[in-house]
Design an enzyme around this catalytic site. Structure first.
Site, short mmCIF file in Angstrom:
data_model
loop_
_atom_site.label_atom_id
_atom_site.label_comp_id
_atom_site.label_asym_id
_atom_site.label_seq_id
_atom_site.Cartn_x
_atom_site.Cartn_y
_atom_site.Cartn_z
N ASN A 71 -37.85 -53.06 -21.69
CA ASN A 71 -37.94 -53.37 -23.14
C ASN A 71 -39.60 -52.97 -23.56
OD1 ASN A 71 -39.42 -55.84 -24.46
ND2 ASN A 71 -38.67 -56.47 -22.31
N GLY A 74 -42.40 -54.61 -28.48
CA GLY A 74 -43.75 -54.62 -29.29
C GLY A 74 -43.99 -55.90 -30.32
N CYS A 131 -49.89 -60.39 -24.51
CA CYS A 131 -50.10 -59.58 -25.76
C CYS A 131 -50.92 -58.41 -25.21
CB CYS A 131 -50.44 -60.81 -26.93
SG CYS A 131 -50.94 -59.39 -28.12
N GLY A 240 -37.94 -64.75 -13.93
CA GLY A 240 -38.02 -63.41 -13.45
C GLY A 240 -36.65 -63.19 -12.63
C1 LIG Z 1 -35.75 -58.00 -24.63
C2 LIG Z 1 -36.76 -59.02 -24.31
C3 LIG Z 1 -37.56 -59.46 -25.08
C4 LIG Z 1 -38.65 -60.30 -24.74
N1 LIG Z 1 -39.58 -60.92 -25.61
C5 LIG Z 1 -40.40 -61.73 -25.24
C6 LIG Z 1 -41.36 -62.44 -26.18
O1 LIG Z 1 -41.02 -62.39 -27.30
N2 LIG Z 1 -42.20 -63.35 -25.68
C7 LIG Z 1 -42.71 -63.66 -24.23
O2 LIG Z 1 -43.40 -64.30 -23.80
N3 LIG Z 1 -41.68 -62.72 -23.23
C8 LIG Z 1 -40.53 -62.07 -23.85
N4 LIG Z 1 -39.81 -61.67 -22.80
C9 LIG Z 1 -40.04 -61.74 -21.35
C10 LIG Z 1 -39.03 -62.62 -20.71
O3 LIG Z 1 -39.34 -63.92 -21.47
C11 LIG Z 1 -39.05 -63.12 -19.26
O4 LIG Z 1 -40.46 -63.44 -19.18
C12 LIG Z 1 -38.92 -61.74 -18.38
O5 LIG Z 1 -38.07 -60.86 -19.36
C13 LIG Z 1 -38.74 -61.93 -17.21
O6 LIG Z 1 -37.50 -62.59 -17.18
P1 LIG Z 1 -35.96 -61.99 -16.66
O7 LIG Z 1 -36.09 -60.96 -15.54
O8 LIG Z 1 -34.97 -63.38 -16.36
O9 LIG Z 1 -35.61 -61.47 -17.92
C14 LIG Z 1 -38.96 -60.52 -23.44
C15 LIG Z 1 -37.78 -60.03 -22.32
C16 LIG Z 1 -36.95 -59.23 -22.70
C17 LIG Z 1 -36.04 -58.50 -21.83
#
Ligand SMILES: Cc1cc2nc3c(=O)[nH]c(=O)nc-3n(C[C@H](O)[C@H](O)[C@H](O)COP(=O)(O)O)c2cc1C
Length: 302
Positions: A71, A74, A131, A240
Site C-alpha cells: 500500500n 500516504g 511517518c 505482521g
Molecule cells: C491499507 C493499509 C493502511 C495502513 N495504514 C496505517 C496507518 O495509518 N498507520 C499505521 O501505523 N499503520 C498502518 N498500516 C500498517 C498496519 O497497521 C500493520 O502494521 C501492517 O500492515 C502489518 O500488519 P499486517 O501484515 O497484518 O497487515 C496500514 C496497513 C495497510 C495494509
C-alpha cells in the site's frame, strides 16, 4: 468461561481480548461493520491522524502481491480537529477500547495533537513513528534511536494517557529503537509496521513503491518481536502477517502480549471470529488459564 480466558492486561489497560485491529485497516471504525463481533476485539487502533488534513498519494493505492499486499496511501486523513469533532464521539460508543494513532511532521505537531487528545476520552495514543517525512527529510522517526527517544519524551511530558510506540522493521537493529522507546517513557510497543517493498504493474508499466504487509512479512514480524522481547520490559503488540489463529500463537510464543490484525481483514471477513475461537480452544486443550500461561509454558520447556 472462554471469554474470561482471553482477557488481558496490556500495561494498565484491560482488554476483553488480545486481538487488536491494527491501524489503517478499518479507517476510523465509524463505518457500519456488521460482520464483526465487537466483544471479541480488544481495541481498534484508528488510522493515523495528523494535525492538519493530509491528501495522501494519488492513484490506486492498494496492490496485491504474491503473498500479501503493497500500500502507498500516504497517510491520507482529515486532520485531528475533524476527527475529534465528527468521528471520535461516534466510535466511542461502538468499540470496546480506542487507541488513537497519530503522527507529526515536527515536534510541535505532536505536542499540538496531544493537547487536543488530552481533553478527550481515549484509551491510548499510538505514535506512528514510521511517518516518512519527518522534518522534511526522507527518514522515519523510528529509524533513528535518538529521534525516537526525543519524540516519545516530548509526548510523554505532555500526557498521562498510555503511550504505544509503533516502530518500523526497516532498520539495522530494531532492539535499539525499542530500548530508546522504553527509556523515553512508552508504555507499550507495537511492531511491526509495513516493510518497504515494490511491485511492477505490467499493464500500466508502473512501479508501485510502498509498504508490504500480509503473510510475506510474518517471519520478519516474529523475528522483531522475538528480539525486542528480550531487551524491554514493556508489553508488545505483535503485528505482521497474521491470518490464522496459529499465527497469533506464534507471536505470543515469541513474547507478544497482544496481536494486531491488519491486511488479514481484507482477505477474510471472519478472521477475528476464527482467531478468537482458535485461541480459546488452544488454551483449553492445554489447560492454560490465559495467554501469559502460554509464554510461561514455553519458558519452562524451551
Ligand atoms: C491499507 C493499509 C493502511 C495502513 N495504514 C496505517 C496507518 O495509518 N498507520 C499505521 O501505523 N499503520 C498502518 N498500516 C500498517 C498496519 O497497521 C500493520 O502494521 C501492517 O500492515 C502489518 O500488519 P499486517 O501484515 O497484518 O497487515 C496500514 C496497513 C495497510 C495494509
Amino acid at each position: 468461561m472462554g471469554m474470561k480466558k482471553l482477557k488481558i492486561k496490556l500495561g494498565k489497560i484491560e482488554l476483553n481480548s488480545p486481538i487488536i485491529l491494527a491501524s489503517g485497516i478499518f479507517g476510523y471504525g465509524n463505518e457500519k461493520i456488521d460482520f464483526i463481533d465487537y466483544k471479541k476485539i480488544g481495541a481498534i487502533t484508528t488510522k493515523t491522524i495528523t494535525y492538519t488534513p493530509w491528501k495522501g498519494n494519488p492513484q490506486l493505492r492498494i496492490y496485491e502481491t504474491d503473498c500479501g499486499m503493497i500500500n502507498s496511501i500516504g497517510l491520507q486523513n482529515p486532520g485531528i480537529f475533524y476527527f475529534v469533532k465528527n468521528i471520535l464521539h461516534k466510535i466511542r460508543k461502538k468499540w470496546p477500547k480506542i487507541f488513537v494513532s497519530i503522527t507529526g511532521r515536527n515536534e510541535k505537531e505532536f505536542i499540538d495533537i496531544i493537547k487536543i487528545l488530552n481533553r478527550e476520552k481515549v484509551d491510548a495514543i499510538e505514535l506512528n513513528l514510521s511517518c516518512p517525512n519527518f522534518e522534511k527529510k526522507q527518514r522515519m522517526i523510528s529509524q533513528d534511536p535518538d529521534l525516537t527517544y526525543r519524540i516519545i519524551k516530548i509526548v510523554r511530558n505532555e500526557t498521562s494517557l498510555p503511550l504505544i510506540a509503533k516502530i518500523s522493521p526497516n532498520v539495522n537493529d530494531i532492539k535499539e529503537i525499542a530500548i530508546a522507546s522504553e527509556k523515553a517513557g512508552a508504555d507499550i510497543l507495537s511492531l511491526i509496521n509495513t516493510v518497504k517493498g515494490l511491485r511492477i504493474d505490467f499493464k500500466k508499466m508502473k512501479i508501485i513503491d510502498g509498504g508490504l504487509s500480509g503473510p510475506s512479512i510474518k517471519p520478519i514480524g516474529l523475528k522483531c518481536v522475538y528480539d525486542v522481547y528480550r531487551v524491554v520490559k514493556i508489553p508488545i503488540i505483535g503485528i505482521g502477517g497474521i491470518t490464522r489463529g496459529i499465527d497469533a500463537i506464534e507471536y505470543f510464543l515469541v513474547g507478544a502480549s497482544a496481536v494486531g490484525i491488519g491486511s488479514g481483514l481484507f482477505t477474510n471477513a471472519n478472521i477475528i471470529e476464527e482467531i478468537y475461537k482458535f485461541l480459546n480452544q488452544y488454551l483449553g486443550k492445554r489447560n492454560l488459564k490465559n495467554i501469559i500461561g502460554l509464554l510461561n509454558e514455553k519458558e519452562s520447556n524451551p
